[in-house]
Scaffold this active site. Structure first.
Site, PDB file in Angstrom:
ATOM      1  CE  LYS A   2      63.792  25.141 -77.759  1.00  0.00           C
ATOM      2  NZ  LYS A   2      63.363  23.765 -77.985  1.00  0.00           N
ATOM      3  CD  GLN A  51      64.538  20.410 -79.111  1.00  0.00           C
ATOM      4  OE1 GLN A  51      64.625  21.388 -78.383  1.00  0.00           O
ATOM      5  NE2 GLN A  51      63.772  20.398 -80.197  1.00  0.00           N
ATOM      6  CG  ASP A  92      58.023  22.065 -75.115  1.00  0.00           C
ATOM      7  OD1 ASP A  92      58.027  23.189 -75.657  1.00  0.00           O
ATOM      8  OD2 ASP A  92      58.783  21.139 -75.451  1.00  0.00           O
TER       9      ASP A  92
END
Ligand code: NDP
Length: 295
Positions: free
Chosen positions: A53, A97, A120
């Protein structure tokens, strides 16, 4: 003849368009989007994701901020970091994460992220907005599935879509996105009766289960389109480990109109959609138009 739905190539094109959007925002508004990724603990798969990422964020011209915290980080410390990032004007998107260490309440952390920085799309407010059809940040893997389907099929109106899996991060949001595209949606799961028969009704099958090659070739209707989200590591016949999806790929390719491979299908779309979300979040925060190259 079945087509390989090449998510890797589509994702590369999308990242190029995101890079163009970043350039446009920079030249017209003097803004450089910033994406912060927070990793708590040492889960090896998460470390790989976070590294990728960060690399891809920099490659499209955005600022990448990485925060690596030890496994024993307390919930309070993590919430304090998220609060700092929420207030940092250089940070337009925040991704924590998952999975988090078990002593930390995941939903508490996710719901502490500023809604307009939740790239997200897991914050309960973004989930609710997605459900009722308001502008929101859409979860990345489901958004990637939809892009591949629209690219391959075009108009999805009236298609029978069967989603296997009902998780909050894939199955449920994919279902809502397909409903918004006017599909007739069936959500199947571990208690579904006669799953093969349910799948055989589908023009579109999205498999998000996590069971290697669960969906067999004779579960697929001739001409259906199959999106395989699953990623499992298994031992191949040669004894070497390999990645497989939730679909028996070779058998599905015999009957389907198109199938996403694993790897190289949905996986690469996830990060590309994350980068796109970061640009969308930046534009909304600054009240500027989202460059049409990514809409
Ligand atoms: P979850 O474990 O959260 O959900 C799995 C779902 O599959 C559940 O709804 C479960 O049903 C259902 N299920 C399990 N076994 C069966 C079965 N035998 N028959 C029918 N349904 C079944 O998984 P995720 O949604 O998080 O992930 C699914 C897969 O996608 C995993 O392989 C994961 O690695 C992959 N993934 C890939 C991503 C990418 O970027 N490509 C991103 C995210 C995930 P029930 O609810 O009844 O238990």
């Amino acid at each position: 003849m079945s087509t390989v739905i090449d998510g890797k190539a589509f994702a590369a094109g999308l990242r190029e368009r995101v890079a163009q959007a970043v350039k446009i925002i920079g030249s017209q508004n003097g803004i450089k989007p910033g994406l912060a990724v927070v990793l708590a603990g040492e889960d090896p798969a998460s470390q790989v994701y976070v590294r990728n990422k960060g690399k891809q964020t920099a490659e499209v011209g955005m600022n990448s901020f990485e925060h690596k915290l030890p496994m024993d980080t307390s919930e309070r410390e993590l919430l304090a970091l998220v609060a700092r990032l929420n207030n940092d004007a250089a940070v337009n998107g925040i991704l924590v994460q998952l999975p988090l260490p078990t002593h930390i309440d995941e939903s508490k952390v996710i719901n502490s992220i500023r809604v307009d920085k939740d790239v997200d799309g897991f914050h309960v407010e973004n989930v609710g907005k997605l459900f009722i059809g308001e502008d929101s940040l859409v979860p990345c893997t489901p958004a990637g599935c939809l892009m591949l389907l629209k690219d391959h099929i075009g108009d999805l109106t009236g298609k029978n879509a069967v989603i296997v899996g009902r998780s909050n991060i894939v199955g449920k949001p994919v279902s809502v996105l397909l409903l918004r595209e006017h599909c007739t949606v069936t959500i199947a799961h571990s208690r579904t009766r006669d799953l093969p028969a349910v799948c055989r009704q589908a023009d579109i099958v999205v498999a998000a289960v996590g069971v290697p090659e669960l969906v067999k070739g004779d579960w697929i209707k001739s001409g259906a389109v199959v999106i395989d989200v699953g990623i499992s590591r298994v031992k191949g016949k040669d004894g070497k480990s390999k990645l497989v999806g939730d679909v028996d790929y070779a058998a599905a390719m015999e009957v389907a109109d198109g199938v996403t491979p694993v790897p190289g299908g949905v996986g690469p779309m996830t990060i590309a959609c994350l980068l796109r979300n970061a640009v969308i979040a930046t534009c909304r925060q600054h009240g500027i138009e989202i460059p049409s190259v990514i809409t």
